[in-house]
Design a protein around this motif. Structure first.
Motif, PDB file in Angstrom:
ATOM      1  N   GLU B  39      15.749  15.580  14.116  1.00  0.00           N
ATOM      2  CA  GLU B  39      17.133  14.848  14.422  1.00  0.00           C
ATOM      3  C   GLU B  39      17.928  15.778  14.867  1.00  0.00           C
ATOM      4  N   GLY B  83      17.379   4.678  12.052  1.00  0.00           N
ATOM      5  CA  GLY B  83      17.106   6.037  11.496  1.00  0.00           C
ATOM      6  C   GLY B  83      15.924   6.701  12.096  1.00  0.00           C
ATOM      7  N   ASP B  84      14.921   6.109  12.756  1.00  0.00           N
ATOM      8  CA  ASP B  84      13.963   6.711  13.224  1.00  0.00           C
ATOM      9  C   ASP B  84      14.128   7.498  14.969  1.00  0.00           C
TER      10      ASP B  84
END
Lengths: 112, 115
Positions: B39, B83-84
């Motif tokens: 991320e 969120g991926d």
């Protein structure tokens, strides 16, 4: 209680300076690593240490010198910084007999 | 949505759809493969791994498929969520090298999830 922590998170410095990045892991792992991630997100191993002994040393200029005072710490010292050293540097660690590396959150080094 | 490794570094999918991220690895002697998720502003995080004696492994919402014949690895994410969104890396380790031997990382694929 961060597992692999490295400092500083950001480092801006001038060409020719000498700087260090510190890394500590509290996972009890035996092996620690330094990786370099370039602007295209490519991740490349630089060094790895197992129980304070160097086991991987990729083709990295000798201006880069890792130091492992104990198996929980692996610091990276860089002499005579060059523009091309600008990148994100990641510290990582792994357990004996396991391949998965646990990474720190990175140090963004900018050489101006 | 589906990506093809180095030639399509960004994959854009609709929330709720399945995602397939592909990776063409280089060494036919590699015996261990791993997927990481990175991320923004963070280090890579382990998602799932697979050894060369398997061709499929499932985790929570993720599946890794290994095709040794064509040296291809894929990561399937079911019901993709915002969120991926991240950069996904595959990595390989050469057979016979120690567990702490070199992991060779692929270039990475950026997954963007549209709400």
């Amino acid at each position: 209680d961060t597992a692999v922590s490295q400092t500083p998170k950001y480092l801006v410095t001038q060409m020719g300076n000498d700087k260090s990045i510190k890394c500590e892991q509290n996972l009890g792992h035996d092996t620690m690593y330094w990786y370099k991630q370039d602007s295209k997100k490519f991740l490349k191993i630089m060094f790895s240490y197992n129980n304070k002994e160097l086991i991987i040393n990729e083709t990295v200029p000798n201006r880069f010198s890792p130091k492992s005072p104990d198996k929980a710490h692996l610091n990276l010292h860089i002499n005579s910084l060059e523009l091309g050293d600008s990148a994100v540097y990641f510290c990582a660690s792994s357990q004996a007999h396991r391949e998965n590396r646990f990474f720190g959150s990175g140090t963004r080094l900018t050489v101006v | 949505g589906e990506s093809v490794g180095l030639h399509l570094p960004t994959l854009s999918v609709q929330e709720g759809d399945n995602s397939i991220i592909n990776c063409a690895y280089s060494n036919s002697a590699s015996d261990y493969f791993i997927w990481y998720k990175q991320e923004s502003g963070k280090g890579p995080q382990f998602i799932i791994d697979i050894r060369s004696n398997m061709d499929k492994r499932q985790g929570q919402r993720v599946t890794v498929l290994l095709n040794k014949t064509v040296k291809h690895l894929s990561l399937q994410i079911a019901a993709t969520q915002p969120g991926d969104s991240a950069v996904y890396f595959c990595a390989e380790k050469k057979e016979g090298s120690s567990n702490t031997g070199k992991l060779i990382f692929g270039q990475g694929t950026t997954l963007q999830v549209k709400p």
